[in-house]
Design a protein around this motif. Structure first.
Motif, PDB file in Angstrom:
ATOM      1  N   LEU A 167       0.845  -1.272   0.126  1.00  0.00           N
ATOM      2  CA  LEU A 167       0.034  -0.118  -0.012  1.00  0.00           C
ATOM      3  C   LEU A 167       0.969   1.286  -0.003  1.00  0.00           C
ATOM      4  O   LEU A 167       1.803   1.237   0.891  1.00  0.00           O
ATOM      5  CB  LEU A 167      -0.838   0.095   1.495  1.00  0.00           C
ATOM      6  CG  LEU A 167      -2.227  -0.695   1.216  1.00  0.00           C
ATOM      7  CD1 LEU A 167      -2.825  -0.660   2.435  1.00  0.00           C
ATOM      8  CD2 LEU A 167      -3.061   0.080   0.167  1.00  0.00           C
ATOM      9  N   ARG A 168       0.533   2.261  -1.116  1.00  0.00           N
ATOM     10  CA  ARG A 168       1.285   3.239  -0.887  1.00  0.00           C
ATOM     11  C   ARG A 168       0.801   4.382   0.002  1.00  0.00           C
ATOM     12  O   ARG A 168      -0.138   4.642   0.236  1.00  0.00           O
ATOM     13  CB  ARG A 168       1.175   4.055  -2.470  1.00  0.00           C
ATOM     14  CG  ARG A 168       2.140   3.185  -3.606  1.00  0.00           C
ATOM     15  CD  ARG A 168       3.404   3.638  -3.385  1.00  0.00           C
ATOM     16  NE  ARG A 168       4.212   2.667  -4.207  1.00  0.00           N
ATOM     17  CZ  ARG A 168       4.816   2.916  -5.464  1.00  0.00           C
ATOM     18  NH1 ARG A 168       4.491   3.843  -6.081  1.00  0.00           N
ATOM     19  NH2 ARG A 168       5.486   2.090  -6.322  1.00  0.00           N
ATOM     20  N   THR A 169       1.943   5.021   1.052  1.00  0.00           N
ATOM     21  CA  THR A 169       1.225   5.681   2.127  1.00  0.00           C
ATOM     22  C   THR A 169       1.570   7.187   1.577  1.00  0.00           C
ATOM     23  O   THR A 169       2.255   7.477   0.701  1.00  0.00           O
ATOM     24  CB  THR A 169       2.288   5.642   3.423  1.00  0.00           C
ATOM     25  OG1 THR A 169       3.649   5.553   2.761  1.00  0.00           O
ATOM     26  CG2 THR A 169       1.847   4.288   3.694  1.00  0.00           C
ATOM     27  N   ILE A 170       0.899   8.370   2.151  1.00  0.00           N
ATOM     28  CA  ILE A 170       1.183   9.479   1.854  1.00  0.00           C
ATOM     29  C   ILE A 170       2.412  10.114   2.515  1.00  0.00           C
ATOM     30  O   ILE A 170       2.425   9.908   3.828  1.00  0.00           O
ATOM     31  CB  ILE A 170      -0.004  10.648   2.290  1.00  0.00           C
ATOM     32  CG1 ILE A 170      -1.323   9.991   1.393  1.00  0.00           C
ATOM     33  CG2 ILE A 170       0.293  11.842   1.984  1.00  0.00           C
ATOM     34  CD1 ILE A 170      -2.473  10.709   1.883  1.00  0.00           C
ATOM     35  N   LEU A 171       3.400  10.472   1.941  1.00  0.00           N
ATOM     36  CA  LEU A 171       4.755  10.936   2.601  1.00  0.00           C
ATOM     37  C   LEU A 171       4.584  12.267   3.049  1.00  0.00           C
ATOM     38  O   LEU A 171       4.872  12.617   4.341  1.00  0.00           O
ATOM     39  CB  LEU A 171       5.963  10.800   1.515  1.00  0.00           C
ATOM     40  CG  LEU A 171       7.211  10.512   2.114  1.00  0.00           C
ATOM     41  CD1 LEU A 171       7.335   9.409   2.876  1.00  0.00           C
ATOM     42  CD2 LEU A 171       8.223  10.498   1.068  1.00  0.00           C
ATOM     43  N   LEU A 172       4.246  13.059   2.129  1.00  0.00           N
ATOM     44  CA  LEU A 172       4.222  14.554   2.542  1.00  0.00           C
ATOM     45  C   LEU A 172       2.864  14.981   1.804  1.00  0.00           C
ATOM     46  O   LEU A 172       2.345  14.723   0.874  1.00  0.00           O
ATOM     47  CB  LEU A 172       5.199  15.314   1.728  1.00  0.00           C
ATOM     48  CG  LEU A 172       5.691  16.820   2.333  1.00  0.00           C
ATOM     49  CD1 LEU A 172       6.251  16.715   3.508  1.00  0.00           C
ATOM     50  CD2 LEU A 172       6.486  17.667   1.267  1.00  0.00           C
ATOM     51  N   GLU A 173       2.071  15.868   2.699  1.00  0.00           N
ATOM     52  CA  GLU A 173       0.935  16.378   2.360  1.00  0.00           C
ATOM     53  C   GLU A 173       0.602  17.947   2.689  1.00  0.00           C
ATOM     54  O   GLU A 173       0.987  18.326   3.929  1.00  0.00           O
ATOM     55  CB  GLU A 173      -0.410  15.723   3.030  1.00  0.00           C
ATOM     56  CG  GLU A 173      -1.767  16.247   2.760  1.00  0.00           C
ATOM     57  CD  GLU A 173      -2.889  15.362   3.039  1.00  0.00           C
ATOM     58  OE1 GLU A 173      -2.451  14.534   3.966  1.00  0.00           O
ATOM     59  OE2 GLU A 173      -4.045  15.352   2.658  1.00  0.00           O
ATOM     60  N   SER A 222       9.839   4.659   1.783  1.00  0.00           N
ATOM     61  CA  SER A 222       9.648   6.124   2.252  1.00  0.00           C
ATOM     62  C   SER A 222      10.386   7.123   1.699  1.00  0.00           C
ATOM     63  O   SER A 222      11.156   7.700   2.361  1.00  0.00           O
ATOM     64  CB  SER A 222       9.935   6.106   3.747  1.00  0.00           C
ATOM     65  OG  SER A 222       9.191   5.271   4.380  1.00  0.00           O
ATOM     66  N   ARG A 223      10.320   7.239   0.450  1.00  0.00           N
ATOM     67  CA  ARG A 223      11.072   8.194  -0.380  1.00  0.00           C
ATOM     68  C   ARG A 223      10.252   8.822  -1.478  1.00  0.00           C
ATOM     69  O   ARG A 223       9.436   8.157  -2.044  1.00  0.00           O
ATOM     70  CB  ARG A 223      12.420   7.690  -1.064  1.00  0.00           C
ATOM     71  CG  ARG A 223      13.447   7.486   0.046  1.00  0.00           C
ATOM     72  CD  ARG A 223      14.696   6.989  -0.638  1.00  0.00           C
ATOM     73  NE  ARG A 223      15.884   6.842   0.168  1.00  0.00           N
ATOM     74  CZ  ARG A 223      16.760   6.278  -0.013  1.00  0.00           C
ATOM     75  NH1 ARG A 223      17.385   6.060  -1.219  1.00  0.00           N
ATOM     76  NH2 ARG A 223      18.007   6.237   0.958  1.00  0.00           N
ATOM     77  N   GLY A 224      10.471  10.216  -1.752  1.00  0.00           N
ATOM     78  CA  GLY A 224       9.668  10.958  -2.614  1.00  0.00           C
ATOM     79  C   GLY A 224      10.223  12.078  -3.252  1.00  0.00           C
ATOM     80  O   GLY A 224      11.403  12.384  -2.601  1.00  0.00           O
ATOM     81  N   ILE A 225       9.674  12.660  -4.425  1.00  0.00           N
ATOM     82  CA  ILE A 225      10.287  13.789  -4.862  1.00  0.00           C
ATOM     83  C   ILE A 225       9.453  14.695  -5.205  1.00  0.00           C
ATOM     84  O   ILE A 225       8.503  14.448  -5.908  1.00  0.00           O
ATOM     85  CB  ILE A 225      11.335  13.342  -6.286  1.00  0.00           C
ATOM     86  CG1 ILE A 225      12.310  12.378  -5.648  1.00  0.00           C
ATOM     87  CG2 ILE A 225      11.931  14.447  -6.784  1.00  0.00           C
ATOM     88  CD1 ILE A 225      13.317  12.056  -6.782  1.00  0.00           C
ATOM     89  N   GLY A 251      -1.623  19.332  -1.978  1.00  0.00           N
ATOM     90  CA  GLY A 251      -1.180  18.633  -2.731  1.00  0.00           C
ATOM     91  C   GLY A 251      -0.825  17.343  -1.846  1.00  0.00           C
ATOM     92  O   GLY A 251      -0.604  17.556  -0.662  1.00  0.00           O
ATOM     93  N   GLN A 252      -0.308  16.128  -2.587  1.00  0.00           N
ATOM     94  CA  GLN A 252      -0.026  14.999  -1.772  1.00  0.00           C
ATOM     95  C   GLN A 252       1.252  14.509  -2.445  1.00  0.00           C
ATOM     96  O   GLN A 252       1.361  14.374  -3.630  1.00  0.00           O
ATOM     97  CB  GLN A 252      -0.991  13.923  -1.711  1.00  0.00           C
ATOM     98  CG  GLN A 252      -2.229  14.419  -0.947  1.00  0.00           C
ATOM     99  CD  GLN A 252      -3.109  13.180  -0.656  1.00  0.00           C
ATOM    100  OE1 GLN A 252      -3.058  12.451  -1.807  1.00  0.00           O
ATOM    101  NE2 GLN A 252      -3.804  13.121   0.233  1.00  0.00           N
ATOM    102  N   LEU A 253       2.364  14.069  -1.710  1.00  0.00           N
ATOM    103  CA  LEU A 253       3.475  13.327  -2.122  1.00  0.00           C
ATOM    104  C   LEU A 253       3.266  11.661  -1.701  1.00  0.00           C
ATOM    105  O   LEU A 253       3.377  11.492  -0.345  1.00  0.00           O
ATOM    106  CB  LEU A 253       4.760  13.950  -1.969  1.00  0.00           C
ATOM    107  CG  LEU A 253       6.022  13.319  -2.313  1.00  0.00           C
ATOM    108  CD1 LEU A 253       6.248  13.170  -3.778  1.00  0.00           C
ATOM    109  CD2 LEU A 253       7.193  13.844  -1.713  1.00  0.00           C
ATOM    110  N   ILE A 254       3.088  11.070  -2.729  1.00  0.00           N
ATOM    111  CA  ILE A 254       2.921   9.559  -2.252  1.00  0.00           C
ATOM    112  C   ILE A 254       4.395   8.585  -2.183  1.00  0.00           C
ATOM    113  O   ILE A 254       5.222   9.330  -3.084  1.00  0.00           O
ATOM    114  CB  ILE A 254       1.980   8.734  -3.385  1.00  0.00           C
ATOM    115  CG1 ILE A 254       0.811   9.525  -3.724  1.00  0.00           C
ATOM    116  CG2 ILE A 254       1.685   7.249  -2.824  1.00  0.00           C
ATOM    117  CD1 ILE A 254      -0.353   9.384  -2.608  1.00  0.00           C
TER     118      ILE A 254
END
Lengths: 263, 224
Positions: B4-10, B192-195, B28-31
């Motif tokens: 399951l993809r979690t929301i990293l930054l919202e 747990s990484r996103g751009i 916005g959301q960063l998944i």
């Protein structure tokens, strides 16, 4: 030579001829300096004459409750002057400057007057006021240089400071290299004067004492003490002013304040 | 494969007034494991948004959550190492490239958590087509493209969880650009990484084997 050579009113007036000559040259070269030169000469004469009378009175009364407020007033005037021409400051630096100047002057001045010179009584106005005045004059210039340098360095290196913050730097870590430059800039004139004293110039205080009839060997001792105390108070004042000021460049969120940022 | 993809930054209703009466108000959301790409014309507040998310600028209103926690519960220093901003114009300091890569590890916050890993640095440099000999080169002599890649390698060595990239390929030629985006894709494969990236080149991002979400700032821009 023994005793001092008095300067008569006529001789005093003669010295003004030199200012007039300089003024005429400035008129000839269209430098617009005649008016400020004459105004400066008049102000200097009035201020020095008044302070001559004031000092004569204070030396006669010689009470600590008069001496301390006068030194505090001198500190406040020095703080205002030190910060008047400093640009790009995001807050009013007069109180930080006052605290730095007063603390460094009182710490160093008290040691010099009470421990080294040891006049009777220990708070002798004739010793305290000129000594504290000399420290104040030098601290004022050093603090002005340090503050100006610190803010102009940060202004010129906003990107670098923000980059360091992005690495996780604390505000101090982000600006320490610029703070070091600021302290060096404030201390440089004092260090330079320590290097060349006696070789290039004889300092004003020593010259005054020799003209007043003191033996050069004794005048040199006083001058050495004065220069060392000036160096100590300047170092202390510069360190205090940057320590008190650097945090005011940051918000509660440890980001640079808006007025320091380019956009 | 991730589950399951979690929301990293919202970020919710994040607003700020900037130059000449313009303001933005964005959500916005960063998944986890994806890219949130920001587009918009010049002056639409793209860099401003990244700087707000890096806590270099204060928003007028709005909230940000990192893995469900309000951003204000993180000390600023910790936040900036987790959510790391890389400016469009690379900022390199005096000294060699190696000095620049080591610099963050001399800071107290970083020292407590990790130390400089030269092998990892070498791997990253090779991945972005930079020779290892560049390590001894004075940083001030690098070209714009080299400096941009060194700056990105330095950011990756800090092991952030969110990278805020302001046009990272602006100074790069096509090959270097592909190499850099390839490295970023591999970097994103860890948990747990996103751009969040500002880009003028949608084709480059769409070609990546990753999920890319778009946020159009032009539509969020207001003039007063």
């Amino acid at each position: 030579m023994s005793g001092y050579i008095p300067i008569s009113n006529f001789q005093l007036a003669l010295s003004v001829i030199l200012v007039l000559l300089t003024g005429l040259i400035s008129v000839f070269l269209r430098l617009d300096l005649l008016k400020p030169l004459l105004w400066g000469t008049v102000r200097a004469f009035i201020q020095l004459t008044l302070i001559g009378y004031v000092l004569t009175y204070i030396f006669q009364v010689n009470r600590l409750w008069i001496i301390i407020p006068i030194i505090l007033l001198m500190s406040f005037i020095a703080s205002r002057e030190a910060t008047r021409r400093v640009r790009q400051v995001p807050f009013n630096p007069v109180w930080a400057s006052f605290l730095s100047i007063t603390a460094s002057t009182f710490v160093v001045g008290s040691i010099v007057v009470v421990v080294i010179i040891s006049p009777q009584p220990w708070y002798s106005a004739q010793v305290m006021i000129p000594i504290f005045g000399m420290i104040l004059g030098n601290s004022m210039n050093a603090i002005a240089l340090s503050l100006d340098r610190m803010y102009s360095e940060i202004h010129a290196h906003v990107d670098e400071v923000e980059q360091l913050l992005c690495f996780g730097a604390s505000p101090w870590e982000a600006v320490v290299r610029y703070v070091q430059k600021a302290v060096s800039a404030g201390m440089m004139p004092t260090i330079n004067s320590l290097m060349v004293v006696g070789l290039v110039s004889l300092p004003g205080m020593m010259t005054g004492q020799i003209l007043a009839g003191m033996s050069p060997q004794l005048a040199v001792r006083y001058q050495f003490v004065v220069m060392i105390m000036v160096a100590a108070s300047v170092a202390m004042g510069c360190l205090l002013i940057v320590t008190l000021s650097y945090k005011r460049m940051f918000t509660a969120d440890e980001a640079l304040v808006e007025s320091l940022r380019k956009n | 494969m991730r589950g399951l993809r979690t929301i990293l930054l919202e970020f919710q209703q994040l607003s700020r007034q900037f130059e000449q009466g313009k303001s933005i108000c964005v959500s916005g959301q960063l998944i986890d494991g994806t890219i949130l790409a920001i587009r918009g014309v010049s002056g639409s507040g793209k860099s401003t948004l990244l700087k707000i998310l890096a806590r270099l600028l204060r928003p007028d209103s709005g909230e940000v959550f990192f893995m469900g926690k309000n951003w204000l519960t993180f000390p600023p220093q910790e936040w900036r190492t987790r959510v790391h901003y890389v400016a469009q114009k690379p900022v390199l300091f005096e000294g060699s490239v190696a000095d620049n890569l080591c610099l963050p590890f001399s800071l107290k916050t970083i020292q407590q958590e990790r130390s400089f890993n030269i092998e990892e640095a070498n791997q990253f440099l090779e991945r972005v087509l930079l020779p290892l000999s560049i390590l001894s080169q004075p940083a001030q002599t690098l070209s714009g493209g080299e400096a941009a890649r060194v700056s990105l390698v330095r950011a990756l060595l800090l092991e952030p969880q969110v990278l805020l990239l302001d046009e990272p390929t602006a100074y790069l030629d096509s090959d270097s650009s592909k190499a850099l985006m390839g490295l970023l894709c591999d970097w994103l494969r860890e948990d747990s990484r996103g751009i969040i990236i500002v880009s003028h080149d949608p084709d480059d991002l769409e070609a990546l084997p990753l999920q890319v979400h778009w946020l159009d700032l032009e539509s969020e821009l207001r003039h007063s």
